[in-house]
Write a protein that holds these residues in place. Structure first.
Motif, mmCIF file in Angstrom:
data_model
loop_
_atom_site.group_PDB
_atom_site.id
_atom_site.type_symbol
_atom_site.label_atom_id
_atom_site.label_comp_id
_atom_site.label_asym_id
_atom_site.label_seq_id
_atom_site.Cartn_x
_atom_site.Cartn_y
_atom_site.Cartn_z
ATOM 1 N N UNK A 203 -6.293 25.107 -50.990
ATOM 2 C CA UNK A 203 -5.015 24.400 -50.921
ATOM 3 C C UNK A 203 -4.485 24.095 -52.328
ATOM 4 N N UNK A 204 -5.389 23.680 -53.211
ATOM 5 C CA UNK A 204 -4.976 23.409 -54.593
ATOM 6 C C UNK A 204 -4.575 24.702 -55.290
ATOM 7 N N UNK A 205 -5.326 25.773 -55.050
ATOM 8 C CA UNK A 205 -4.980 27.061 -55.630
ATOM 9 C C UNK A 205 -3.594 27.516 -55.171
ATOM 10 N N UNK A 206 -3.309 27.320 -53.889
ATOM 11 C CA UNK A 206 -1.997 27.688 -53.368
ATOM 12 C C UNK A 206 -0.898 26.855 -54.021
ATOM 13 N N UNK A 207 -1.181 25.587 -54.267
ATOM 14 C CA UNK A 207 -0.217 24.722 -54.945
ATOM 15 C C UNK A 207 0.097 25.262 -56.334
ATOM 16 N N UNK A 208 -0.931 25.708 -57.070
ATOM 17 C CA UNK A 208 -0.714 26.285 -58.395
ATOM 18 C C UNK A 208 0.121 27.560 -58.311
ATOM 19 N N UNK A 209 -0.194 28.387 -57.325
ATOM 20 C CA UNK A 209 0.582 29.628 -57.171
ATOM 21 C C UNK A 209 2.051 29.318 -56.900
ATOM 22 N N UNK A 210 2.290 28.312 -56.083
ATOM 23 C CA UNK A 210 3.671 27.952 -55.749
ATOM 24 C C UNK A 210 4.412 27.364 -56.943
ATOM 25 N N UNK A 211 3.680 26.746 -57.866
ATOM 26 C CA UNK A 211 4.308 26.176 -59.058
ATOM 27 C C UNK A 211 4.728 27.250 -60.058
ATOM 28 N N UNK A 212 4.094 28.418 -59.971
ATOM 29 C CA UNK A 212 4.433 29.530 -60.870
ATOM 30 C C UNK A 212 5.674 30.248 -60.336
ATOM 31 N N UNK A 213 6.737 30.391 -61.126
ATOM 32 C CA UNK A 213 7.936 31.085 -60.662
ATOM 33 C C UNK A 213 7.669 32.490 -60.133
ATOM 34 N N UNK A 214 6.668 33.183 -60.710
ATOM 35 C CA UNK A 214 6.376 34.536 -60.230
ATOM 36 C C UNK A 214 5.559 34.526 -58.939
ATOM 37 N N UNK A 215 5.094 33.350 -58.511
ATOM 38 C CA UNK A 215 4.415 33.230 -57.232
ATOM 39 C C UNK A 215 2.950 33.598 -57.217
ATOM 40 N N UNK A 216 2.329 33.657 -58.376
ATOM 41 C CA UNK A 216 0.906 33.980 -58.437
ATOM 42 C C UNK A 216 0.309 33.428 -59.724
ATOM 43 N N UNK A 217 -1.014 33.382 -59.773
ATOM 44 C CA UNK A 217 -1.697 33.067 -61.022
ATOM 45 C C UNK A 217 -1.702 34.296 -61.917
ATOM 46 N N UNK A 218 -1.805 34.066 -63.217
ATOM 47 C CA UNK A 218 -1.937 35.175 -64.151
ATOM 48 C C UNK A 218 -3.358 35.687 -64.200
ATOM 49 N N UNK A 219 -3.513 36.870 -64.766
ATOM 50 C CA UNK A 219 -4.825 37.471 -64.955
ATOM 51 C C UNK A 219 -5.208 37.396 -66.434
ATOM 52 N N UNK A 220 -6.504 37.212 -66.742
ATOM 53 C CA UNK A 220 -6.926 37.156 -68.143
ATOM 54 C C UNK A 220 -6.450 38.344 -68.965
ATOM 55 N N UNK A 221 -6.423 39.527 -68.371
ATOM 56 C CA UNK A 221 -5.996 40.720 -69.107
ATOM 57 C C UNK A 221 -4.540 40.631 -69.552
ATOM 58 N N UNK A 222 -3.728 39.853 -68.841
ATOM 59 C CA UNK A 222 -2.326 39.714 -69.216
ATOM 60 C C UNK A 222 -2.185 38.870 -70.490
ATOM 61 N N UNK A 223 -3.041 37.887 -70.644
ATOM 62 C CA UNK A 223 -3.060 37.112 -71.889
ATOM 63 C C UNK A 223 -3.633 37.965 -73.014
ATOM 64 N N UNK A 224 -4.691 38.702 -72.708
ATOM 65 C CA UNK A 224 -5.304 39.574 -73.712
ATOM 66 C C UNK A 224 -4.292 40.559 -74.288
ATOM 67 N N UNK A 225 -3.437 41.111 -73.437
ATOM 68 C CA UNK A 225 -2.434 42.072 -73.909
ATOM 69 C C UNK A 225 -1.476 41.423 -74.892
ATOM 70 N N UNK A 226 -1.136 40.167 -74.651
ATOM 71 C CA UNK A 226 -0.246 39.451 -75.575
ATOM 72 C C UNK A 226 -0.938 39.206 -76.911
ATOM 73 N N UNK A 227 -2.211 38.874 -76.879
ATOM 74 C CA UNK A 227 -2.964 38.637 -78.109
ATOM 75 C C UNK A 227 -3.068 39.919 -78.931
ATOM 76 N N UNK A 228 -3.383 41.014 -78.271
ATOM 77 C CA UNK A 228 -3.472 42.302 -78.963
ATOM 78 C C UNK A 228 -2.140 42.649 -79.613
#
Length: 252
Positions: A203-228
């Motif tokens: 339920x808490x995870x779903x709340x976080x997903x709903x708070x994200x405009x894109x409707x999902x949590x991000x993946x670690x690889x997406x942050x990694x790509x920005x760092x690279x």
């Protein structure tokens, strides 16, 4: 030719989550990677994945809140590879949830020691060698909590705001020295830290997903790509920025 061929990257907090994904991403781009963490994954998964794909990596145990550990970690990196070209200062903790009035001094001091003092210590020693080289790129891991407030996380929010300010200050200090300093500000990313925070409560995870405009949590690889990208020549005119990687969270 990989874009980081013959380059060396330090990744703190590299055993799990965003740190693991970033260490793997740097290795995929040809860098020799130092995985620095206060604990090594018992399965040595970060190291295993890098070596399984023909990359080069070394694990160094390091508590970033301890000056002696950080100095030894960077010096060992220089001893092994002779240089340090990139650093992703990522090690961090979430601390204990509490209101500002209820936050304990122990929680406050420990959270800032790891999340803010730890990044300053890493930069202090990384910059020493980067200045000798006349080049380098540093990315510090802040958070969307470094750009806005979050109830019940006073120490964490203060530490991440501090990371953004420290990043901007260092970027200005070394802008003419061939060294770029930036920060990434992840939103809700599916990592062990988020699992601890939510207690794997659906339920808490779903709340976080709903708070994200894109409707999902991000993946670690997406942050990694920005760092690279921030460390690459493609971002050669980018320094002093705090880049949200947050699915639109801070646009709300």
């Amino acid at each position: 030719m990989p874009i980081f061929h013959n380059k060396v990257a330090i990744i703190t907090g590299g055993s799990f989550g965003i740190g693991r994904a970033t260490a793997i991403a740097f290795a995929q781009e040809g860098a020799a990677v130092v995985i620095a963490d206060c604990e090594e994954d018992p399965e040595r998964e970060t190291l295993r994945q890098i070596e399984a794909n023909g990359g080069e990596a070394t694990f160094i145990k390091c508590d970033v809140s301890k000056a002696s550990d950080v100095a030894a970690m960077v010096e060992k990196t220089i001893g092994l590879y002779g240089r340090v070209d990139f650093a992703f200062n990522n090690a961090g903790i979430e601390g204990v949830s509490a209101t500002t009035q209820e936050c304990t001094q122990e929680n406050w001091q420990r959270t800032l020691a790891v999340n803010l003092t730890g990044i300053w210590l890493c930069m202090k020693h990384e910059l020493y060698y980067m200045l000798q080289q006349g080049s380098g790129a540093i990315v510090n891991c802040a958070s969307v909590a470094g750009l806005t407030g979050f109830p019940l996380l006073p120490a964490y929010v203060a530490s991440k705001h501090g990371v953004v300010g420290l990043t901007r200050t260092a970027a200005l200090e070394y802008a003419k020295s061939g060294i770029r300093v930036n920060a990434v500000c992840p939103g809700v990313i599916k990592t062990p830290m988020i699992d601890r925070f939510t207690g794997n409560d659906k339920q808490i995870e779903q709340h976080f997903r709903e708070m994200e405009p894109v409707g999902r949590m991000g993946e670690p690889a997406e942050v990694a790509a920005a760092v690279v990208w921030l460390c690459s020549d493609a971002a050669s005119f980018v320094t002093g920025t705090a880049l949200p990687v947050d699915g639109g969270w801070t646009a709300q």
